[in-house]
Design an enzyme around this catalytic site. Structure first.
Site, PDB file in Angstrom:
ATOM      1  N   SER A  99      -6.510  -3.799  15.483  1.00 29.41           N
ATOM      2  CA  SER A  99      -8.128  -4.084  16.219  1.00 29.41           C
ATOM      3  C   SER A  99      -8.391  -2.819  15.649  1.00 29.41           C
ATOM      4  O   SER A  99      -9.024  -2.371  14.762  1.00 29.41           O
ATOM      5  CB  SER A  99      -7.538  -4.263  17.458  1.00 29.41           C
ATOM      6  OG  SER A  99      -9.080  -4.322  18.072  1.00 29.41           O
ATOM      7  N   ASP A 114     -15.044  -5.391  15.478  1.00 31.07           N
ATOM      8  CA  ASP A 114     -14.347  -4.002  15.223  1.00 31.07           C
ATOM      9  C   ASP A 114     -13.500  -4.609  14.157  1.00 31.07           C
ATOM     10  O   ASP A 114     -14.046  -5.706  13.260  1.00 31.07           O
ATOM     11  CB  ASP A 114     -13.384  -4.138  16.377  1.00 31.07           C
ATOM     12  CG  ASP A 114     -13.011  -5.737  16.988  1.00 31.07           C
ATOM     13  OD1 ASP A 114     -13.088  -6.762  15.654  1.00 31.07           O
ATOM     14  OD2 ASP A 114     -12.107  -5.743  18.134  1.00 31.07           O
TER      15      ASP A 114
END
Length: 456
Positions: A98, A243
């Site tokens: 992430s 993200d």
């Protein structure tokens, strides 16, 4: 027995080489297969330089456990979630870290119907088996085939909008050189086919594991300028930034101002409740007053959950909630198997902008005025629990209302704070909010006081 430190509360995150490598990835795949015995699973990975190799090692582990694998290629996390509930499979794995730094990677794991696997729902079992290495030898290995989930995923995303009701809009799209670009391109093509009058302005679009413009994590203030500047330069109606694995999206208004995820939770909750009163909405305990205010006004039922995707999803399933939102920009949807998506929120926002004929800044203006917040502030401390105790002791004589759903929340009536240890990084996370009508004190005063206390 090898202690694996990459197992966290609701996913796997670790420093490359020491905490996570191909050998460990193989063991995780092998343990997943042995514990759940799925016939077939989907797997994908983000754009990080190590993700493909870690994915292939995980596939080898799955195959050796007798599991057939559909390799989705380079994907965002929600494409794996989608595959896990849309296809005839019994689970899924996304290899991703992430928004973590370059020297990290990780995994997010789900079972059938994209049910989350967290510390309380199987992750510790996988850890224990991977650490012990007591794997059963299978008489038949599993197979692996490539599968392109994108067309079906885009068709699903299109069900959240009515093309005929969308008005002309100009949107800045910042993929952050992460995994979002291919989905943005596919949606843009679909919009053109349907003559939807929305223009895409794409920046930092090409996937690049070197992240030439920084790790895609728009929650960091220093990462917001690119999107903000592009919105102003192109006179766009809204900016969207993602993200790395695009399960979170962050919105910017037409003035280039970053909108805290907290207020987007309120906006989306309102949108759902306008369609159906009495629905349940799940929220996290970090910032709550604006959400509760909107649910009261629009006849929604609030359900509080511990932060983190596996906890939120479990709570949503338990209560059949239509929507769940975290101030960290994770948004969850019942029609998406209670999973989080970074694509559905901005699509819904275009619907709200079109139907209300208002700007994004005007839609959230009252929320921000009534319930100002600090945004999440992160601190590196030696001992998170000691620091939390120090904060609690400091304010004890004021007798605030205490909530320990997640970390420590202290409610003083006119203002409140939540402080908690990160589940994925060695950080202490602080959030503060106040009631503007009861509180003449500037937000910065609270931030300064807590900062001094934490750093002393």
């Amino acid at each position: 027995m090898t202690n694996l430190t990459c197992f966290k509360a609701y996913d796997i995150r670790g420093k490359l080489g020491t905490e996570l490598n191909e050998e460990i990835a193989y063991k995780i795949g092998r343990a997943y297969g042995q514990i759940y015995c799925p016939q077939k699973v989907v797997i994908g990975c983000d754009i990080r330089l190590t993700s493909e190799d870690l994915k292939q090692a995980t596939i080898r582990g799955l195959n050796d456990a007798g599991v057939n694998v559909l390799d989705l290629g380079m994907t965002g996390t929600e494409e794996v979630y989608f595959g896990a509930f849309h296809l005839d499979v019994q689970g899924g794995i996304e290899v991703t870290a992430s928004h973590n730094p370059m020297d990290y990677n990780g995994m997010k794991l789900v079972r059938e119907n994209a049910r989350p696997i967290g510390a309380d729902s199987g992750l510790k079992d996988i850890q224990a088996l991977a650490e012990s290495g007591h794997f059963q030898e299978m008489s038949q290995k599993g197979t692996t085939e490539q599968y392109n989930i994108l067309p079906e995923f885009v068709d699903h995303l299109m069900t959240y909008i009515d093309p005929a009701k969308l008005r002309p809009l100009k949107l800045v799209m910042n993929a952050g050189n992460g995994a979002a670009g291919h989905v943005i391109d596919a949606l843009e093509d679909k919009f053109k086919q349907l003559s939807i009058p929305i223009e895409f302005i794409k920046i930092h679009h090409e996937p690049n594991g070197h992240f030439p413009n920084g790790i895609p994590n728009p929650i960091l203030i220093e990462n917001r300028g690119y999107t903000s500047d592009a919105v102003l330069a192109h006179q766009a109606d809204m900016g969207i930034a993602w993200d790395g694995d695009f399960d979170r999206c962050f919105l910017f208004d037409e003035k280039g101002q970053f909108i805290e995820g907290y207020y987007i939770v309120g906006l989306l909750a309102q949108a759902f409740l306008l369609k159906q009163k009495g629905e349940k909405i799940v929220h996290d305990p970090r910032l709550v007053w604006n959400t509760l205010d909107i649910l009261k006004e629009y006849d929604g039922i609030a359900v509080q959950s511990q932060s983190g995707h596996s906890f939120i999803k479990d709570m949503m399933r338990e209560h059949n909630a239509v929507y769940g939102g975290e101030m960290s920009a994770h948004h969850y949807f019942r029609d998406f198997a209670y999973c989080d998506s970074g694509m559905i929120p901005w699509l819904l926002a275009t619907v709200v902008l079109s139907e209300t004929k208002q700007s994004l800044s005007s839609l959230v203006e009252d929320m921000i005025k009534k319930f100002p917040c600090s945004g999440e502030i992160n601190f590196k401390v030696k001992d998170t629990q000691k620091t939390i105790q120090k904060i609690f002791d400091h304010f004890a004589d004021q007798k605030p209302m205490l909530d320990q759903t997640d970390g420590v929340s202290l409610d003083f009536g006119a203002w409140r704070l939540n402080v908690r240890a990160s589940n994925t990084e060695p950080l202490l996370r602080l959030n503060i909010e106040s009631r503007a009508d009861q509180n003449p004190k500037p937000m910065q005063d609270y931030v300064d006081e807590l900062t001094q206390l934490i750093q002393s």
